[in-house]
Motif scaffolding. Structure first.
Motif, short mmCIF file in Angstrom:
data_model
loop_
_atom_site.label_atom_id
_atom_site.label_comp_id
_atom_site.label_asym_id
_atom_site.label_seq_id
_atom_site.Cartn_x
_atom_site.Cartn_y
_atom_site.Cartn_z
N GLY A 45 0.82 -1.20 0.00
CA GLY A 45 0.00 0.00 0.00
C GLY A 45 0.86 1.26 0.00
N LEU A 46 1.94 1.25 0.79
CA LEU A 46 2.84 2.40 0.84
C LEU A 46 3.56 2.58 -0.50
CD1 LEU A 46 4.38 4.65 2.30
CD2 LEU A 46 5.96 2.90 3.15
N GLY A 47 4.05 1.48 -1.07
CA GLY A 47 4.79 1.57 -2.32
C GLY A 47 3.95 2.10 -3.47
N THR A 48 2.72 1.64 -3.58
CA THR A 48 1.87 2.11 -4.69
C THR A 48 1.43 3.57 -4.48
OG1 THR A 48 -0.05 1.12 -3.58
CG2 THR A 48 1.03 -0.18 -5.31
N VAL A 131 15.78 3.83 -6.93
CA VAL A 131 15.11 2.61 -6.51
C VAL A 131 14.43 2.88 -5.17
CG1 VAL A 131 15.40 0.20 -5.78
CG2 VAL A 131 16.72 1.09 -7.72
N ILE A 132 13.15 2.53 -5.08
CA ILE A 132 12.37 2.70 -3.85
C ILE A 132 11.99 1.32 -3.34
CG2 ILE A 132 10.31 3.72 -2.82
CD1 ILE A 132 10.27 5.67 -5.24
N ALA A 133 12.36 1.02 -2.11
CA ALA A 133 12.06 -0.28 -1.53
C ALA A 133 11.14 -0.12 -0.33
CB ALA A 133 13.35 -0.98 -1.11
N THR A 134 10.14 -0.99 -0.24
CA THR A 134 9.22 -0.98 0.91
C THR A 134 9.11 -2.38 1.48
OG1 THR A 134 7.21 -1.43 -0.37
CG2 THR A 134 7.90 0.87 -0.19
N SER A 135 8.92 -2.46 2.79
CA SER A 135 8.71 -3.74 3.49
C SER A 135 9.74 -4.78 3.07
CB SER A 135 7.29 -4.26 3.22
OG SER A 135 6.33 -3.34 3.67
N LYS A 140 17.70 -8.83 2.81
CA LYS A 140 17.54 -8.52 1.39
C LYS A 140 17.94 -7.08 1.08
CE LYS A 140 13.67 -11.76 0.74
NZ LYS A 140 12.29 -11.93 0.23
N LEU A 141 17.72 -6.21 2.08
CA LEU A 141 18.01 -4.79 1.87
C LEU A 141 19.51 -4.53 1.75
CD1 LEU A 141 17.09 -1.83 1.77
CD2 LEU A 141 17.19 -1.82 4.28
N LEU A 156 15.91 4.65 -1.79
CA LEU A 156 15.03 5.10 -0.72
C LEU A 156 14.37 3.87 -0.12
CD1 LEU A 156 15.25 7.73 -2.55
CD2 LEU A 156 13.03 8.36 -1.59
N PHE A 157 14.54 3.69 1.20
CA PHE A 157 13.89 2.57 1.88
C PHE A 157 12.81 3.13 2.78
CE2 PHE A 157 13.81 -0.31 5.67
CZ PHE A 157 13.09 -1.33 5.04
#
Length: 261
Positions: A45-48, A131-135, A140-141, A156-157
């Motif tokens: 939800g945050l990523g979208t 690159v935007i990473a969420t959850s 993996k990060l 951006l994480f």
């Protein structure tokens, strides 16, 4: 440095569509946005919501990387999946609905976990603007952050906790070269200088500066010489026009009409 040609019908339509943001960051800012290619890891939800906020103003393209399937929980927290998508790739469903927001934007997806993508195709991330990473769990990060640091791609994480969220930024350096002051006085009278300014100009030996440091001239003096050459030649004694219309208090229709003129 010639005056810009009148805007084409296509450009004027785009100016109408993006009028409010063009007033904020100008044509060059919009061009930079449209040249961007954003990678989103995990269509949560945050990523979208993050992607929505850059798809609407016209980001060039985006790619979603997500190996998860749509669940009932996703349907409760994510506006860019629907119950009919349950069991289908979350990346595919989110991409389809995000693309409906703006036909100018291109989007793609990879139905694969980022960990597997890093192992099998590590160069996949080399050409993204950001690159935007969420959850994303730390195991993996960290490999992703190491890879992006090596190739110079900003990361951006983001993580949300109810009404609160955290953002971590990894970028070697980020500079802002253009500010938007509340008021400016651009009139330097350099085309009709007052006596003191004229005397100052005449005290500077531009020719000697050029010969002394021809290969290492600072950008200011290169631009100063370019302006002088323009005024003396194709400018016919007039300074070049910047070709942009400053922000002002006006109705949108009148502002766009002035832009077209």
């Amino acid at each position: 440095m010639a005056s810009p040609a009148p805007k084409s019908p296509e450009q004027s339509e785009k100016a109408k569509k993006y009028d409010r943001q063009l007033r904020l960051w100008g044509d060059h800012g919009q061009a930079a946005l449209e040249a961007g290619h954003v990678c989103l890891i995990n269509a949560t939800g945050l990523g979208t919501e993050i992607l929505k906020s850059i798809v609407l103003p016209g980001i060039g393209s985006f790619t979603i990387i997500d190996g998860a399937k749509v669940t009932e929980e996703d349907c409760c927290t994510n506006f860019f999946v629907d119950p009919e998508s349950i069991g289908k790739p979350r990346a595919e469903s989110a991409t389809q609905l995000l693309l409906e927001l703006n036909p100018d934007v291109k989007g793609d997806y990879v139905d694969e976990d980022v960990e597997h993508l890093l192992e099998n195709s590590p160069d996949f991330f080399n050409n993204f603007s950001v690159v935007i990473a969420t959850s994303l769990p730390e195991r993996k990060l960290l490999p992703l952050a190491k890879k992006l640091w090596e190739v110079g791609v900003p990361l951006l994480f983001c993580r949300s906790y109810g009404m609160a969220c955290s953002i971590r930024v990894q970028v070697p350096e980020h500079t802002v070269a253009e500010s938007h002051p509340d008021s400016i006085v651009p009139d330097l009278r350099i085309d009709r200088p007052f006596p003191g300014l004229q005397a100052h100009f005449e005290s500077v030996d531009f020719e000697s500066l050029e010969q002394k440091d021809k290969a290492h001239s600072k950008p200011f003096w290169i631009m100063a010489k370019a302006v002088r050459d323009f005024v003396e030649n194709e400018g016919g004694g007039c300074l070049p026009l910047c070709g942009t219309l400053p922000d002002m208090t006006a109705q949108t229709s009148r502002y766009v009409a002035l832009q077209q003129v």
